[in-house]
Design an enzyme around this catalytic site. Structure first.
Site, PDB file in Angstrom:
ATOM      1  N   LYS A 127      -9.411  -3.623  12.178  1.00  0.00           N
ATOM      2  CA  LYS A 127      -8.091  -3.008  13.196  1.00  0.00           C
ATOM      3  C   LYS A 127      -8.228  -4.035  14.358  1.00  0.00           C
ATOM      4  O   LYS A 127      -6.969  -4.131  14.981  1.00  0.00           O
ATOM      5  CB  LYS A 127      -8.454  -1.616  13.198  1.00  0.00           C
ATOM      6  CG  LYS A 127      -8.095  -0.861  12.137  1.00  0.00           C
ATOM      7  CD  LYS A 127      -6.662  -1.112  11.374  1.00  0.00           C
ATOM      8  CE  LYS A 127      -6.555  -0.307  10.148  1.00  0.00           C
ATOM      9  NZ  LYS A 127      -5.208  -0.914   9.508  1.00  0.00           N
ATOM     10  N   ILE A 167      -4.070  11.354  10.363  1.00  0.00           N
ATOM     11  CA  ILE A 167      -2.717  11.726  10.220  1.00  0.00           C
ATOM     12  C   ILE A 167      -2.987  12.910   9.116  1.00  0.00           C
ATOM     13  O   ILE A 167      -3.754  12.719   8.112  1.00  0.00           O
ATOM     14  CB  ILE A 167      -1.846  10.627   9.459  1.00  0.00           C
ATOM     15  CG1 ILE A 167      -2.018   9.241  10.169  1.00  0.00           C
ATOM     16  CG2 ILE A 167      -0.443  11.059   8.998  1.00  0.00           C
ATOM     17  CD1 ILE A 167      -1.088   9.577  11.483  1.00  0.00           C
ATOM     18  N   ARG A 191      -2.029  -0.169  -7.290  1.00  0.00           N
ATOM     19  CA  ARG A 191      -2.441   0.757  -8.344  1.00  0.00           C
ATOM     20  C   ARG A 191      -1.025   1.000  -9.044  1.00  0.00           C
ATOM     21  O   ARG A 191       0.016   1.389  -8.460  1.00  0.00           O
ATOM     22  CB  ARG A 191      -2.565   2.218  -7.683  1.00  0.00           C
ATOM     23  CG  ARG A 191      -4.295   2.197  -7.208  1.00  0.00           C
ATOM     24  CD  ARG A 191      -4.547   3.442  -6.294  1.00  0.00           C
ATOM     25  NE  ARG A 191      -3.329   4.754  -6.341  1.00  0.00           N
ATOM     26  CZ  ARG A 191      -2.968   5.409  -5.379  1.00  0.00           C
ATOM     27  NH1 ARG A 191      -3.418   4.962  -3.964  1.00  0.00           N
ATOM     28  NH2 ARG A 191      -2.501   6.211  -5.388  1.00  0.00           N
ATOM     29  N   GLY A 202       0.804  -1.224  -0.124  1.00  0.00           N
ATOM     30  CA  GLY A 202       0.119   0.266  -0.217  1.00  0.00           C
ATOM     31  C   GLY A 202       0.702   1.376  -0.126  1.00  0.00           C
ATOM     32  O   GLY A 202       0.683   2.100   0.640  1.00  0.00           O
ATOM     33  N   ASP A 219      -1.213  -6.954  -5.202  1.00  0.00           N
ATOM     34  CA  ASP A 219      -2.653  -6.787  -4.586  1.00  0.00           C
ATOM     35  C   ASP A 219      -2.403  -7.768  -3.399  1.00  0.00           C
ATOM     36  O   ASP A 219      -1.962  -9.104  -3.501  1.00  0.00           O
ATOM     37  CB  ASP A 219      -3.415  -7.579  -5.545  1.00  0.00           C
ATOM     38  CG  ASP A 219      -5.028  -7.578  -4.993  1.00  0.00           C
ATOM     39  OD1 ASP A 219      -5.109  -7.699  -3.386  1.00  0.00           O
ATOM     40  OD2 ASP A 219      -6.128  -7.653  -5.691  1.00  0.00           O
ATOM     41  N   TYR A 271     -14.044  -1.409   9.222  1.00  0.00           N
ATOM     42  CA  TYR A 271     -12.754  -0.826   9.213  1.00  0.00           C
ATOM     43  C   TYR A 271     -12.128  -1.019  10.812  1.00  0.00           C
ATOM     44  O   TYR A 271     -11.235  -1.725  11.091  1.00  0.00           O
ATOM     45  CB  TYR A 271     -12.688   0.607   8.930  1.00  0.00           C
ATOM     46  CG  TYR A 271     -11.405   1.205   8.947  1.00  0.00           C
ATOM     47  CD1 TYR A 271     -10.248   1.054   8.291  1.00  0.00           C
ATOM     48  CD2 TYR A 271     -10.962   2.327  10.123  1.00  0.00           C
ATOM     49  CE1 TYR A 271      -9.040   1.424   8.342  1.00  0.00           C
ATOM     50  CE2 TYR A 271      -9.748   2.744   9.912  1.00  0.00           C
ATOM     51  CZ  TYR A 271      -8.604   2.549   9.301  1.00  0.00           C
ATOM     52  OH  TYR A 271      -7.417   3.004   9.419  1.00  0.00           O
ATOM     53  N   GLN A 304      -1.342   7.678   1.639  1.00  0.00           N
ATOM     54  CA  GLN A 304      -0.810   8.937   2.203  1.00  0.00           C
ATOM     55  C   GLN A 304       0.315   8.711   2.957  1.00  0.00           C
ATOM     56  O   GLN A 304       1.241   9.470   3.006  1.00  0.00           O
ATOM     57  CB  GLN A 304      -2.187   9.307   3.170  1.00  0.00           C
ATOM     58  CG  GLN A 304      -1.744  10.795   3.958  1.00  0.00           C
ATOM     59  CD  GLN A 304      -2.777  10.995   5.002  1.00  0.00           C
ATOM     60  OE1 GLN A 304      -3.621  10.129   5.306  1.00  0.00           O
ATOM     61  NE2 GLN A 304      -2.698  12.084   5.678  1.00  0.00           N
TER      62      GLN A 304
HETATM   63  P1  NAD Z   1      -4.477   5.075   1.900  1.00  0.00           P
HETATM   64  O1  NAD Z   1      -5.790   4.779   1.620  1.00  0.00           O
HETATM   65  O2  NAD Z   1      -3.993   6.732   1.574  1.00  0.00           O
HETATM   66  O3  NAD Z   1      -3.558   4.278   1.198  1.00  0.00           O
HETATM   67  C1  NAD Z   1      -3.580   2.811   1.250  1.00  0.00           C
HETATM   68  C2  NAD Z   1      -3.057   2.133  -0.035  1.00  0.00           C
HETATM   69  O4  NAD Z   1      -3.470   0.763  -0.045  1.00  0.00           O
HETATM   70  C3  NAD Z   1      -3.515   2.867  -1.306  1.00  0.00           C
HETATM   71  O5  NAD Z   1      -2.258   3.024  -1.873  1.00  0.00           O
HETATM   72  C4  NAD Z   1      -4.446   1.428  -2.003  1.00  0.00           C
HETATM   73  O6  NAD Z   1      -3.985   1.841  -3.369  1.00  0.00           O
HETATM   74  C5  NAD Z   1      -3.442   0.569  -1.522  1.00  0.00           C
HETATM   75  N1  NAD Z   1      -4.312  -0.731  -1.544  1.00  0.00           N
HETATM   76  C6  NAD Z   1      -5.566  -0.766  -1.342  1.00  0.00           C
HETATM   77  N2  NAD Z   1      -6.168  -2.366  -1.662  1.00  0.00           N
HETATM   78  C7  NAD Z   1      -4.952  -2.776  -1.850  1.00  0.00           C
HETATM   79  C8  NAD Z   1      -4.805  -4.079  -2.086  1.00  0.00           C
HETATM   80  N3  NAD Z   1      -5.516  -5.239  -2.130  1.00  0.00           N
HETATM   81  N4  NAD Z   1      -3.611  -4.517  -2.486  1.00  0.00           N
HETATM   82  C9  NAD Z   1      -2.406  -3.676  -2.240  1.00  0.00           C
HETATM   83  N5  NAD Z   1      -2.506  -2.467  -2.112  1.00  0.00           N
HETATM   84  C10 NAD Z   1      -3.858  -1.931  -1.780  1.00  0.00           C
HETATM   85  O7  NAD Z   1      -4.174   4.716   3.357  1.00  0.00           O
HETATM   86  P2  NAD Z   1      -3.100   5.217   4.446  1.00  0.00           P
HETATM   87  O8  NAD Z   1      -3.726   6.436   5.146  1.00  0.00           O
HETATM   88  O9  NAD Z   1      -1.744   5.570   3.797  1.00  0.00           O
HETATM   89  O10 NAD Z   1      -3.033   4.302   5.690  1.00  0.00           O
HETATM   90  C11 NAD Z   1      -1.968   3.279   5.598  1.00  0.00           C
HETATM   91  C12 NAD Z   1      -2.358   2.528   7.149  1.00  0.00           C
HETATM   92  O11 NAD Z   1      -2.572   3.362   7.939  1.00  0.00           O
HETATM   93  C13 NAD Z   1      -3.738   1.928   7.004  1.00  0.00           C
HETATM   94  O12 NAD Z   1      -3.794   0.469   7.523  1.00  0.00           O
HETATM   95  C14 NAD Z   1      -4.843   2.503   7.639  1.00  0.00           C
HETATM   96  O13 NAD Z   1      -5.651   1.929   8.285  1.00  0.00           O
HETATM   97  C15 NAD Z   1      -3.543   3.218   8.836  1.00  0.00           C
HETATM   98  N6  NAD Z   1      -4.146   4.235   9.367  1.00  0.00           N
HETATM   99  C16 NAD Z   1      -4.155   5.479   8.581  1.00  0.00           C
HETATM  100  C17 NAD Z   1      -4.458   6.838   9.213  1.00  0.00           C
HETATM  101  C18 NAD Z   1      -4.706   7.904   8.521  1.00  0.00           C
HETATM  102  O14 NAD Z   1      -5.263   9.016   8.949  1.00  0.00           O
HETATM  103  N7  NAD Z   1      -4.329   7.962   7.064  1.00  0.00           N
HETATM  104  C19 NAD Z   1      -5.127   6.578  10.455  1.00  0.00           C
HETATM  105  C20 NAD Z   1      -4.951   5.295  11.261  1.00  0.00           C
HETATM  106  C21 NAD Z   1      -4.526   4.221  10.741  1.00  0.00           C
END
Ligand code: NAD
Length: 353
Positions: free
Chosen positions: A179, A205, A68, A40, A85, A175, A44
């Site tokens: 978690k 974040i 992606r 992933g 994936d 979700y 972000q």
């Molecule tokens: P995001 O949605 O920005 O990025 C997730 C990425 O995962 C995307 O690039 C997407 O293309 C990829 N993805 C989706 N399905 C997929 C699959 N089947 N195989 C491979 N890749 C796949 O999320 P993020 O904000 O970067 O979050 C990363 C982690 O941090 C996640 O576990 C999220 O739950 C956790 N988190 C994020 C936040 C936040 O505010 N951003 C807060 C708490 C926890």
């Protein structure tokens, strides 16, 4: 029935500090991370974690991956990139083989708001992907599996102020359910198999590099884009909605510090509370208006308000502070100033979406 013979391991006193004991596995040491896979990576957090990991461990030693294809253009120049994936276990295994991966930072997930639009898919990606990685980590004796949990693990019955480390975990989103399950699975693999899994419950974040991917705290990033572009902003939660948050430099610092912490110091593994600041949507708008007085914000709550109302307002992260020295660097004003500087620069260069 005769009881099974007890395995007695004598550890010389000089190496006790770097060893940790699991009930079933015996003593474990903290192993270094040498070849890292990030799943992933185009999201972000991954967009900024990959460069930070490459700076620390060497670009060739950090394989970025995402489902992606467009991510290759951003993260494929400085180091290896693979299309992956995470629901495909064989594809993960092929990449682990190809690069000799011994540690994974697993970020691939569907976030809270996107997950509520397709709960079965959220379960398949978040838990299906994690189960593949944990099994592969166990079979291949990997050094580390690191992945974020979230404040979404909490629910309406959880105390909302100064939420304790040990508390009620009854989320009402798919979700959040993934978690909680993810935290429990990681702890299970640690205690049963000695797989060194680590994770933290991130708050919202905030970052300037890649836009957020469909979470309930996205408004706290989107309002900056509107401010810099000179556009009015409609916020999808009420003005008084207060949530814990963290700026990206602290987000990176926390996960990288936890990943490298001495295992012997950790009493928790996959569920560390972490936070940096808490503010309401209105307080954030006021802090931005100090720099952009003309910013107009309207509040029109949608389905995400209910999710936000089920999450904590503030977090007690004393376990993370005690066990691996967690300290945030950014509060609200420092974060706002830095975000505006970064986004203004991008805007001038024509790089804002
Ligand atoms: P995001 O949605 O920005 O990025 C997730 C990425 O995962 C995307 O690039 C997407 O293309 C990829 N993805 C989706 N399905 C997929 C699959 N089947 N195989 C491979 N890749 C796949 O999320 P993020 O904000 O970067 O979050 C990363 C982690 O941090 C996640 O576990 C999220 O739950 C956790 N988190 C994020 C936040 C936040 O505010 N951003 C807060 C708490 C926890």
């Amino acid at each position: 029935m005769p009881s099974s013979p007890k395995r007695i391991i004598v550890i010389p006193p000089f190496c006790k500090r770097s060893l940790s004991r699991t009930a079933k596995v015996g003593y474990m040491e903290t192993r270094p991370l040498t070849k890292i896979l990030v799943t992933g990576a185009g999201g972000q957090i991954g967009s900024e974690l990959v460069p930070a990991l490459r700076a620390r461990y060497g670009a060739a030693n950090v394989v970025a991956s995402d489902v992606r294809e467009d991510v290759a253009a951003r993260l494929g120049d400085d180091g290896p990139f693979e299309l992956l994936d995470v629901t495909d276990g064989a594809a993960i295994e092929a990449i682990l083989d190809k690069y000799g991966v011994d540690a994974v930072f697993h970020l691939a997930a569907l976030l809270s708001a996107t997950g509520e639009k397709n709960p079965p898919l959220c379960w398949d990606i978040n838990i299906g992907g994690l189960c593949h990685l944990l099994e592969l980590g166990r079979k291949r004796d990997m050094a580390r599996v690191v992945y974020p949990s979230s404040i979404a693990a909490f629910g309406p019955e959880t105390p909302r102020d100064d939420t304790p480390q040990e508390t009620v975990l009854k989320p009402r989103t798919m979700y959040g359910i993934t978690k909680v399950a993810g935290e429990l699975l990681g702890d299970y693999y640690f205690h049963k198999y000695g797989l060194d899994c680590r994770g933290l419950r991130y708050p919202g974040i905030i970052s300037a590099e890649a836009p957020p991917g469909g979470g309930t705290t996205d408004y706290a990033v989107d309002v900056f884009y509107a401010a810099v572009k000179g556009e009015p902003f409609t916020c999808f939660v009420r003005e008084d909605t207060t949530l814990p948050m963290m700026y990206m430099p602290d987000c990176l610092k926390s996960i990288m510090t936890l990943a490298e912490a001495d295992l012997a110091d950790l009493k928790h593994h996959c569920d560390f509370n972490v936070t940096a600041m808490s503010f309401s949507a209105g307080e954030l708008a006021s802090a931005i208006k100090k720099h952009v007085p003309g910013l107009e914000v309207a509040y029109e709550p949608d389905f995400r308000q209910e999710i936000a109302d089920s999450w904590p307002r503030s977090i007690d992260d004393s376990a993370a502070r005690a066990e691996w020295g967690w300290r945030p660097d950014y509060g609200l004003d420092a974060m706002v100033k830095d975000m505006l500087e970064k986004l203004r620069k991008k805007h001038e260069e024509g790089g804002l979406p």
